[in-house]
Design an enzyme around this catalytic site. Structure first.
Site, mmCIF file in Angstrom:
data_model
loop_
_atom_site.group_PDB
_atom_site.id
_atom_site.type_symbol
_atom_site.label_atom_id
_atom_site.label_comp_id
_atom_site.label_asym_id
_atom_site.label_seq_id
_atom_site.Cartn_x
_atom_site.Cartn_y
_atom_site.Cartn_z
ATOM 1 N N GLY A 223 31.795 37.303 20.740
ATOM 2 C CA GLY A 223 32.824 36.876 21.680
ATOM 3 C C GLY A 223 32.329 35.742 22.560
ATOM 4 N N PHE B 21 33.961 34.236 28.785
ATOM 5 C CA PHE B 21 33.111 33.879 29.924
ATOM 6 C C PHE B 21 31.755 34.589 29.865
ATOM 7 C CE2 PHE B 21 37.228 32.713 31.847
ATOM 8 C CZ PHE B 21 36.919 31.404 32.181
ATOM 9 N N GLU C 290 51.803 34.779 38.980
ATOM 10 C CA GLU C 290 51.737 33.371 38.600
ATOM 11 C C GLU C 290 52.859 32.999 37.632
ATOM 12 O OE1 GLU C 290 46.972 32.755 39.485
ATOM 13 O OE2 GLU C 290 47.611 33.491 37.536
ATOM 14 N N ASP D 239 35.683 41.960 30.211
ATOM 15 C CA ASP D 239 36.857 42.836 30.259
ATOM 16 C C ASP D 239 36.710 44.072 29.373
ATOM 17 O OD1 ASP D 239 37.817 40.843 31.837
ATOM 18 O OD2 ASP D 239 39.522 40.306 30.574
ATOM 19 N N ALA E 73 37.252 36.631 35.475
ATOM 20 C CA ALA E 73 36.262 35.711 34.918
ATOM 21 C C ALA E 73 34.923 35.785 35.658
ATOM 22 C CB ALA E 73 36.809 34.285 34.962
#
Lengths: 429, 429
Positions: free
Chosen positions: B16, B19, B175, B304, B319
């Site tokens: 992966g 971040f 958002e 996560d 993040a």
């Protein structure tokens, strides 16, 4: 002096002491050859343009209601507190619950109440705003809903209590929704412990394509943005198909709400039908250019009760029309008595205004359009000026100044229905 | 030099390139005694905090995605585009669709996707926002809804097209809802003829008592008011019980909507289960203070995907946590190789932020709380700074400057699903 009075004195009956009746009576108050009787079910004249402020706890009932007697105290004026039942145009008399009043001229101006488009069973669930008792009832329901939410532990029920649906996007609906939004976002914001009034949902439901259809679309768009800034969501193209204790249904949509307010349509006072002439879809009596019913130049119908066309469209049911019509009727009667020819009624459009909460309004005067802060101050000055009675003006001014600077609402009283000073259905219809 | 390398070179497998993985790999890029293989299903690293701006047509996919190879071009790093299937902890190898990769140390950090709480059938009706294809799909749906409304004559159907429901009041939901509100009230306001996009209904549905539960309540209240000023109505204490092509159901409430977006919960990537250790309710692998699974100090799980407690609560899936964890894992591996004792992972909380449309944001750094215009500029600078790759920073800066001064959105493209550059389900899970 007696010899010149007795045979020629004319009897004028004015039914309803709203803006039309009051202005007609005032114009006739100096005439020594005319006796005027003003018949109203209430003892007070109501300044309806500010009624929503009573419903929204910003003003007290007494601030916008003035005893009719105190306004009409000339020697040739009589004020009768009575309920007019029918107008017998053949016998030329007004039939009331306290007797008959013969007339040479009659002005019928009993206003309007809300129409539920055949669903009158919705009225207890979604009260309209036409009278003081309705205003205090709406105030009670709105404030009570916050109290009930504070006591409620179930999230869904609490959400229902904190949801306010206003049906009808005309000026009254806009003013009500804006005031509830403002109350929840500012006035009550810090008053509760277990609920946050700022989470209140306020919906303004309008069946048409936009709110405030009589205003220019740019002003209506501005008003919509102002409403949004107070937390009100406007649902356009949305026709209410059912109202229950649970909430409102709009086609396939369902919204839970404990407080639904109705500002969607008006129906003229029922007494208009006793005239036996044509009425329009809203129950308004269709009158000619001289505000008369067909074949009866001595019977005038004015204000929200009458359907008087201008450019093919009936004049709007606003205070300015009623005031001018009342003055016109008084002038026409005087012209008749002096043998002068009648002039047709011409409405001088002085514009229209609507407020959205504190510091925001829209106003339209012909091509001139105002919005925002300046329009609100203009709105305030006009309404203070128009308010009848010095005491009211001062009281309202003080209340408003206090609310403006503190975001408070001075009349945040929950008065139980049983204990209200005014019975429901108090208007003269 | 060869003599010192061959026997002691350690193999590190990073699964992966989010971040966590990216930061771990960068930290290890200078080590001559370590070979790193980075395995990702995609060829690009995604800057997820700005993904909603792609969904809302403010940025293009390429602005927030950078080829992993261009970020990790050190000699000891290999990037493999492959789909990891399981981690065989007994044999110490990562099994992928292109073969096996043996490791001495493994970092598993494949992120998360949206969770529908057992109603995965809602996914096609209410897409989440975790990958670029999802973002472009959401953009397509939102823009297409306005087009469909423009073509539609039936008022109820048109209202359904002009209703956007965002489920979930965390930062992503806020958002998204804010951006739709802004788009309808400003960007698209004048683009259509038969509809007025300003009449758009935007609802943000949150099951909890308030939005943004991880933020201070005063900031969340401010965010709610900011949302309202963009025409978004927040429904709190509202749990979605059904989603259909017609709209959403919340208990007894029904709202017609053609566009429902999901931002209500996350579920860790499924590969975590192949580790055979404990997972929490959201599918996250429960790790110890050193981010290891029990009995395997050579296997780290971060970002996560991992459930790492601080003060009894798992760290949030943001993040900043993933970045610090990636750096920590790299440092711990180096400590091991140098015979230094391990230190437990300590999250340095640098605060949290959320934006609400143009010029408004909230930010919280310990006791310091910012909101409004200043917080928005701060948010902007931080995100520009954090964006990987110079070209992206410049491109995003230019896009944002243009949007800020014109209210326009540069990437208002409807790209048909069939023609999208990225297949759905492109994240490495």
């Amino acid at each position: 002096m007696n010899h010149s009075q007795a045979p020629t004195r004319k009897q004028v009956a004015i039914v309803g002491a709203g803006f039309a009746g009051l202005n007609a009576a005032k114009q006739l108050s100096h005439r020594k050859d005319i006796d005027v009787v003003v018949i109203d079910r209430e003892n007070h004249h109501l300044f309806q343009p500010l009624l929503y402020q009573v419903a929204m706890a910003a003003l007290s009932p007494a601030d916008i209601a003035v005893p009719i007697r105190s306004l009409l105290n000339a020697a040739n004026l009589r004020v009768i507190k009575a309920t007019a039942q029918t107008i017998d145009v053949a016998r030329r008399c007004v039939i009331t619950d306290v007797g008959e009043f013969a007339y040479d001229y009659a002005l019928v101006a009993c206003g309007a109440q809300h129409s539920y488009f055949g669903r009158e069973d919705w009225e207890p669930l979604a009260p309209g705003l036409k009278s003081l008792p309705q205003a205090t009832e709406i105030r009670r329901r709105v404030l009570e809903a916050f109290e009930a939410a504070e006591r409620e532990n179930d999230a869904e029920k609490r959400r229902r209590y904190l949801t306010f649906v206003v049906v009808g996007g005309g000026p009254t609906g806009v003013e009500l929704a804006g005031a509830i939004g403002e109350m929840s976002r500012f006035t009550l914001a810090k008053d509760f412990r277990s609920i946050d009034p700022r989470q209140t949902r306020v919906m303004l439901i309008e069946a048409g394509a936009r709110i405030l259809p009589t205003f220019d679309s740019s002003l209506a768009a501005r008003a919509m943005r102002d409403l949004e800034s107070l937390g009100v969501q406007v649902w356009t193209g949305a026709r209410v198909t059912n109202i229950s204790a649970e909430g409102v249904t709009i086609g396939t949509e369902q919204v839970g709400s404990a407080t639904v307010l109705w500002a969607a349509g008006v129906r003229a006072a029922a007494i208009g039908r006793s005239l036996g002439v044509g009425i329009d879809h809203a129950g308004r009596v269709i009158v000619n250019e001289e505000l008369n019913i067909p074949g009866h130049p001595e019977v005038f119908v004015a204000g929200d009760m009458s359907s008087c066309a201008r450019d093919g469209k009936p004049l709007p049911g606003v205070a300015l029309v009623a005031m001018q019509q009342g003055q016109y009727v008084a002038k026409t009667i005087q012209n008749d008595l002096q043998g002068r020819p009648r002039q047709p009624f011409r409405y001088v459009d002085l514009g229209q205004m609507a407020t959205i909460g504190r510091s925001r309004a829209i106003a339209e005067f012909g091509k001139l359009r105002l919005s925002g802060w300046f329009a609100w101050w203009f709105w305030l000055l006009v309404h203070i000026y128009r308010l009848s009675g010095f005491r009211n003006r001062l009281s309202v001014l003080i209340q408003w100044a206090w609310s403006y600077f503190t975001f408070g609402r001075g009349a945040r009283l929950i008065v139980d229905k049983e204990w209200q000073a005014y019975p429901i259905e108090s208007q003269n219809r």
